[in-house]
Design a protein around this motif. Structure first.
Motif, PDB file in Angstrom:
ATOM      1  N   LYS A   1       0.825  -1.203   0.000  1.00  0.00           N
ATOM      2  CA  LYS A   1       0.000   0.000   0.000  1.00  0.00           C
ATOM      3  C   LYS A   1       0.861   1.254   0.000  1.00  0.00           C
ATOM      4  O   LYS A   1       0.560   2.235  -0.693  1.00  0.00           O
ATOM      5  CB  LYS A   1      -0.927  -0.020   1.215  1.00  0.00           C
ATOM      6  CG  LYS A   1      -1.883   1.162   1.270  1.00  0.00           C
ATOM      7  CD  LYS A   1      -2.812   1.057   2.477  1.00  0.00           C
ATOM      8  CE  LYS A   1      -3.775   2.231   2.537  1.00  0.00           C
ATOM      9  NZ  LYS A   1      -4.683   2.139   3.719  1.00  0.00           N
ATOM     10  N   TYR A   2       1.934   1.232   0.776  1.00  0.00           N
ATOM     11  CA  TYR A   2       2.844   2.380   0.852  1.00  0.00           C
ATOM     12  C   TYR A   2       4.178   1.986   0.213  1.00  0.00           C
ATOM     13  O   TYR A   2       5.193   1.831   0.892  1.00  0.00           O
ATOM     14  CB  TYR A   2       3.041   2.807   2.306  1.00  0.00           C
ATOM     15  CG  TYR A   2       1.756   3.184   3.003  1.00  0.00           C
ATOM     16  CD1 TYR A   2       1.177   4.436   2.816  1.00  0.00           C
ATOM     17  CD2 TYR A   2       1.114   2.281   3.849  1.00  0.00           C
ATOM     18  CE1 TYR A   2      -0.007   4.783   3.458  1.00  0.00           C
ATOM     19  CE2 TYR A   2      -0.068   2.613   4.497  1.00  0.00           C
ATOM     20  CZ  TYR A   2      -0.623   3.865   4.294  1.00  0.00           C
ATOM     21  OH  TYR A   2      -1.799   4.206   4.933  1.00  0.00           O
TER      22      TYR A   2
ATOM     23  N   THR B   1       7.079   4.668   0.466  1.00  0.00           N
ATOM     24  CA  THR B   1       7.621   4.746   1.823  1.00  0.00           C
ATOM     25  C   THR B   1       8.502   3.538   2.129  1.00  0.00           C
ATOM     26  O   THR B   1       9.584   3.670   2.720  1.00  0.00           O
ATOM     27  CB  THR B   1       6.475   4.818   2.849  1.00  0.00           C
ATOM     28  OG1 THR B   1       5.635   5.937   2.530  1.00  0.00           O
ATOM     29  CG2 THR B   1       7.020   4.966   4.254  1.00  0.00           C
TER      30      THR B   1
END
Length: 214
Positions: free
Chosen positions: A139-140, A143
């Motif tokens: 999802k990230y 990051t």
């Protein structure tokens, strides 16, 4: 260092066999869901052929990665050559056993009913732990990638601050004294001379311990 080579290669030695058995288990579980008569021997042999080549070459790559260790000379070579030889021979034996003995044992012992991964309680437990972490990383993505790059950058100053000498000279406060005698000196006479030398050296106030051997 030979024992150290065995210790660091234990995981790799069993990993190849685990991969082959797991692939056979997956195929047998799929055959169980389809119903009908299961030819355990045929499925086990087919499963071994599916991953046998990949397992063999993956172990070969690990062996090749140790080739630079064999080029070390001097003190470094004497220290790490036994480790490299032990790990290489252990991996070679593991590769041979994985593609010969393990498939034969699978045809003998892999019998009975096999449950697919989504019904296996052990697999369900570990998937329950792993899937949230995987979904969060996917999802990230930026990051996750940034954190890994940052961790890599942090290691650069640590590497640059380290010295380039493999084993620097240490001032341990110890001296090595190796006298020689005539070849025809008996063991008794050699021990007497050694004890006399140890006594003389120990008489020096700065000397804390003396150890002698013939």
């Amino acid at each position: 260092m030979s024992l150290g080579g065995l210790i660091i290669s234990i995981g790799v030695l069993v990993d190849a066999s685990i991969v082959m058995v797991e692939n056979a288990y997956r195929n047998l579980a799929a055959a169980s869901l389809n119903g009908g008569t299961i030819d355990y021997t045929e499925i086990s042999v087919k499963s071994a052929k599916q991953v046998g080549r990949a397992i063999f070459f993956s172990i070969g790559i690990i062996v090749v990665s140790f080739l630079p260790v064999f080029l070390l000379e001097g003190q470094e070579g004497k220290l790490f050559h036994p480790l490299a030889f032990t790990k290489t021979f252990a991996l070679a034996g593991s590769a041979i056993i994985t593609i010969t003995l393990v498939p034969m044992l699978m045809t003998l012992f892999m019998r009975g009913k096999f449950y697919p991964e989504h019904k296996n309680p052990v697999s369900k437990f570990f998937r329950m732990l792993y899937e949230p972490v995987l979904n969060l990383a996917l999802k990230y993505r930026k990051t996750t990638l940034a954190l890994n790059v940052l961790a890599l950058i942090i290691t650069v100053p640590l590497i640059m601050s380290r010295g380039s000498e493999f084993m620097p000279t240490l001032d341990e406060g110890s001296l090595l004294f190796m006298p020689t005698t005539l070849p025809n000196v008996s063991i008794t006479e050699a021990k007497r001379i050694m004890q006399m030398q140890d006594k003389i050296i120990k008489s020096v106030p700065e000397v804390a311990h003396v150890l002698g051997k013939v």
